[in-house]
Each structure stands twice: as structure tokens, then as C-alpha cells.
Write a protein that holds these residues in place. Structure first.
Motif, PDB file in Angstrom:
ATOM      1  N   ASP A 176      -6.538  14.855   3.214  1.00  0.00           N
ATOM      2  CA  ASP A 176      -6.453  16.438   3.640  1.00  0.00           C
ATOM      3  C   ASP A 176      -5.736  17.138   2.419  1.00  0.00           C
ATOM      4  N   LYS A 177      -4.564  16.364   1.931  1.00  0.00           N
ATOM      5  CA  LYS A 177      -3.874  17.208   0.912  1.00  0.00           C
ATOM      6  C   LYS A 177      -3.794  16.571  -0.503  1.00  0.00           C
ATOM      7  N   SER A 178      -4.522  15.601  -0.608  1.00  0.00           N
ATOM      8  CA  SER A 178      -4.904  14.999  -2.014  1.00  0.00           C
ATOM      9  C   SER A 178      -6.110  14.652  -2.495  1.00  0.00           C
ATOM     10  N   SER A 179      -6.572  14.405  -3.552  1.00  0.00           N
ATOM     11  CA  SER A 179      -7.740  13.928  -3.957  1.00  0.00           C
ATOM     12  C   SER A 179      -7.592  12.284  -4.113  1.00  0.00           C
ATOM     13  N   GLY A 180      -6.343  11.815  -4.032  1.00  0.00           N
ATOM     14  CA  GLY A 180      -6.086  10.323  -4.320  1.00  0.00           C
ATOM     15  C   GLY A 180      -5.681  10.078  -5.712  1.00  0.00           C
ATOM     16  N   PHE A 181      -5.400   9.043  -6.073  1.00  0.00           N
ATOM     17  CA  PHE A 181      -5.015   8.741  -7.432  1.00  0.00           C
ATOM     18  C   PHE A 181      -5.090   7.016  -7.833  1.00  0.00           C
ATOM     19  N   TYR A 182      -5.265   6.859  -8.929  1.00  0.00           N
ATOM     20  CA  TYR A 182      -5.687   5.277  -9.313  1.00  0.00           C
ATOM     21  C   TYR A 182      -6.636   4.591  -8.620  1.00  0.00           C
ATOM     22  N   PHE A 183      -6.729   3.493  -8.096  1.00  0.00           N
ATOM     23  CA  PHE A 183      -7.818   2.862  -7.563  1.00  0.00           C
ATOM     24  C   PHE A 183      -8.097   3.601  -6.262  1.00  0.00           C
ATOM     25  N   GLY A 184      -7.258   4.122  -5.523  1.00  0.00           N
ATOM     26  CA  GLY A 184      -7.470   4.746  -4.158  1.00  0.00           C
ATOM     27  C   GLY A 184      -8.376   5.946  -4.410  1.00  0.00           C
ATOM     28  N   SER A 185      -8.248   6.448  -5.500  1.00  0.00           N
ATOM     29  CA  SER A 185      -9.017   7.854  -5.876  1.00  0.00           C
ATOM     30  C   SER A 185     -10.643   7.611  -5.866  1.00  0.00           C
ATOM     31  N   THR A 186     -10.797   6.021  -6.083  1.00  0.00           N
ATOM     32  CA  THR A 186     -12.329   5.604  -6.105  1.00  0.00           C
ATOM     33  C   THR A 186     -13.064   5.797  -5.059  1.00  0.00           C
ATOM     34  N   LEU A 187     -12.259   5.726  -3.761  1.00  0.00           N
ATOM     35  CA  LEU A 187     -12.749   5.683  -2.475  1.00  0.00           C
ATOM     36  C   LEU A 187     -13.061   7.075  -2.062  1.00  0.00           C
ATOM     37  N   PHE A 239      -2.497  -0.690   0.345  1.00  0.00           N
ATOM     38  CA  PHE A 239      -1.678  -1.538  -0.271  1.00  0.00           C
ATOM     39  C   PHE A 239      -2.146  -2.754  -0.624  1.00  0.00           C
ATOM     40  N   VAL A 240      -1.406  -3.663  -1.393  1.00  0.00           N
ATOM     41  CA  VAL A 240      -1.781  -4.886  -1.806  1.00  0.00           C
ATOM     42  C   VAL A 240      -1.063  -6.163  -1.032  1.00  0.00           C
ATOM     43  N   LEU A 241      -1.785  -7.020  -0.484  1.00  0.00           N
ATOM     44  CA  LEU A 241      -1.497  -7.852   0.427  1.00  0.00           C
ATOM     45  C   LEU A 241      -1.584  -9.350  -0.272  1.00  0.00           C
ATOM     46  N   SER A 242      -0.546 -10.104  -0.272  1.00  0.00           N
ATOM     47  CA  SER A 242      -0.443 -11.439  -0.825  1.00  0.00           C
ATOM     48  C   SER A 242       0.435 -12.331  -0.080  1.00  0.00           C
ATOM     49  N   LYS A 243      -0.023 -13.264   0.614  1.00  0.00           N
ATOM     50  CA  LYS A 243       0.833 -14.378   1.431  1.00  0.00           C
ATOM     51  C   LYS A 243       1.710 -13.351   2.358  1.00  0.00           C
ATOM     52  N   GLY A 244       1.297 -12.442   3.052  1.00  0.00           N
ATOM     53  CA  GLY A 244       1.999 -11.861   4.044  1.00  0.00           C
ATOM     54  C   GLY A 244       2.631 -10.643   3.566  1.00  0.00           C
ATOM     55  N   ILE A 245       3.050 -10.573   2.093  1.00  0.00           N
ATOM     56  CA  ILE A 245       3.828  -9.679   1.709  1.00  0.00           C
ATOM     57  C   ILE A 245       3.183  -8.345   1.026  1.00  0.00           C
ATOM     58  N   THR A 246       3.712  -7.322   1.441  1.00  0.00           N
ATOM     59  CA  THR A 246       2.850  -5.964   0.796  1.00  0.00           C
ATOM     60  C   THR A 246       3.533  -5.506  -0.489  1.00  0.00           C
ATOM     61  N   SER A 247       2.645  -4.987  -1.442  1.00  0.00           N
ATOM     62  CA  SER A 247       3.364  -4.319  -2.576  1.00  0.00           C
ATOM     63  C   SER A 247       2.331  -3.064  -2.995  1.00  0.00           C
ATOM     64  N   VAL A 287      -6.667  -5.897  -1.523  1.00  0.00           N
ATOM     65  CA  VAL A 287      -6.129  -4.542  -1.288  1.00  0.00           C
ATOM     66  C   VAL A 287      -6.701  -4.162   0.083  1.00  0.00           C
ATOM     67  N   VAL A 288      -5.937  -3.447   1.113  1.00  0.00           N
ATOM     68  CA  VAL A 288      -6.236  -3.217   2.225  1.00  0.00           C
ATOM     69  C   VAL A 288      -6.235  -1.689   2.204  1.00  0.00           C
ATOM     70  N   ALA A 289      -7.170  -1.013   2.704  1.00  0.00           N
ATOM     71  CA  ALA A 289      -7.157   0.475   3.102  1.00  0.00           C
ATOM     72  C   ALA A 289      -6.907   0.575   4.610  1.00  0.00           C
ATOM     73  N   ARG A 290      -5.851   1.178   5.103  1.00  0.00           N
ATOM     74  CA  ARG A 290      -5.507   1.194   6.361  1.00  0.00           C
ATOM     75  C   ARG A 290      -5.400   2.474   6.869  1.00  0.00           C
ATOM     76  N   TYR A 291      -6.134   2.667   8.246  1.00  0.00           N
ATOM     77  CA  TYR A 291      -6.435   3.988   8.884  1.00  0.00           C
ATOM     78  C   TYR A 291      -5.824   4.034  10.248  1.00  0.00           C
TER      79      TYR A 291
END
Length: 219
Positions: free
Chosen positions: A107-118, A134-142, A153-157
Motif C-alpha cells: 500500500d505504501k511502496s512500489s517495492g524495490f530490487y527483486f521484490g519490485s518485480t512481483l 527474505f533469503v533462506l539458507s539452512k534455516g538462516i534468513t538474510s 527467496v521467500v515472499a511471506r504474507y
């Protein structure tokens, strides 16, 4: 007395016969010109992607993986369970620089970087907070996409207690274009756009559409 140059008024004029094929050709040329000229053709429709297929997004190669309903159980009796809709991609940053995974549009942003392509999600999930990416690798997020590395990459709602997960979700997917600023000579990646046919206003360009069935918890 000299006769008029147009000939005798009593002499009937012969009708001019135009072949039907010529009329069809002239009509086709007229319609083509009306639609924008002989050299202009409409852009092909966006690709339709299935799970497992990969989309070239300019700055990124993106593989469609899955969508699933996830429940995180409360840690104690005073907390509440959390319910999520997760959409999973495998994304490769094709540049030589580490970049942020970004944020999807909300609602408040058009997104940015990879996320903006969704560009657009259907159905639109109403969440209390902005969608998390977020990026998920072996249970660790970044939040970083490193050069040449395929990352999950996980898009979480987050869903509220009254919202049931949909049976499927779809996205309009955009792409990134490398453009140079003629004033500064510097270049960067920007979300691809194209003029809207009627108004000529620039709109985000949809390059693909994806549809995913939502897997239930524990599937």
C-alpha cells in the motif's frame, strides 16, 4: 462548331472494374495504417510460467518453486499461532555486486530490487504488516543476494485469524533493465516500463504470469 472536349453527352461511360483482390489489399493496408503502420506489431503476450520454469528478469534469473500455507505454533499460552502464505522462488543475481533482496509492492511502496518485480498478486492478501521478503539458507534468513549464487527467496504474507489461505495465487512478473543516465553517464538497474497504448503513460511492463497452487500445512 467544335464539340466539347468531354465528348458526346449521349455516349455512355464504361464502368471502371477494380478486381476484388485489389479491394481487399487496399482495405488491409488501410486497417494496418490505422493500427499504427506496417512496421509496428503488437508486443507478444506475457509468458505463462509453471513451477520449475525459470524467467530471465534482466538483473535476475528467477525460478518459480512453490506456494504453501505455513503455521508457526505459539511458544506459550500467552502467545498466538502465526499463519503465513509463503511463495518460494530460487533467484540468481546475475550482476557482480551484492544487492538487497528488496521488498514487494504494498500500500505504501512500489517495492524495490527483486521484490519490485512481483508486480501484482492475485488474490491480493491483506496483511497487518508489509509483506516480508527474505533469503533462506539452512534455516538462516538474510536480505542479500550475492553475485552468481542461486538463493532461495521467500515472499511471506501473514494472514490474520479470519483469513483463509487461497487455493492458488498468481503474480504478474516484471523485469529489470540496465539504463544509463545521459546527464551523468552513470547506469543502474530499473524496473522495466512501457507506454500505455491509449494514454502513452509509462506503466510497469508485465513480462510473465505465474500461477501456483497453495500447498496446505504439512503437505
Amino acid at each position: 462548331m467544335t464539340e466539347p472536349s468531354g465528348g458526346s453527352p449521349d455516349k455512355p461511360r464504361r464502368p471502371v472494374v477494380v478486381p476484388a483482390a485489389a479491394l481487399v489489399a487496399l482495405t488491409a493496408v488501410g486497417i494496418t495504417a490505422l493500427l499504427g503502420g506496417l512496421n509496428e506489431r503488437p508486443d507478444p503476450p506475457p509468458k505463462t510460467l509453471k513451477p520449475g520454469q525459470t524467467l530471465d528478469q534482466g538483473q535476475f534469473d528467477t525460478q518459480v518453486v512453490e506456494s504453501k500455507f505455513v503455521v508457526e505454533r505459539a511458544e506459550n499460552q500467552f502467545a498466538e499461532d502465526k499463519r503465513y502464505l509463503d511463495v518460494v522462488f530460487k533467484v540468481t543475481n546475475k550482476t557482480d555486486q551484492t544487492v538487497s533482496v528488496g521488498s514487494p509492492p504494498h500500500d505504501k511502496s512500489s517495492g524495490f530490487y527483486f521484490g519490485s518485480t512481483l508486480l501484482k498478486m492475485t488474490p491480493q492478501i491483506k496483511t497487518k504488516y508489509s509483506p516480508d521478503l527474505f533469503v533462506l539458507s539452512k534455516g538462516i534468513t538474510s536480505r542479500q543476494l550475492h553475485p552468481g549464487v542461486q538463493s532461495t527467496v521467500v515472499a511471506r504474507y501473514e494472514l490474520d485469524a479470519a483469513t483463509q489461505p487461497p487455493k492458488q495465487v498468481s503474480y504478474d512478473m516484471g523485469a529489470m533493465e540496465h539504463q544509463e543516465n545521459p546527464l551523468t553517464g552513470l547506469s543502474d538497474w530499473f524496473l522495466a516500463s512501457e507506454p500505455e497504448p491509449l494514454t502513452n503513460k509509462l506503466e510497469k511492463k508485465v513480462v510473465a504470469k505465474i500461477t501456483l497452487s497453495v500447498e496446505p500445512q504439512g503437505a
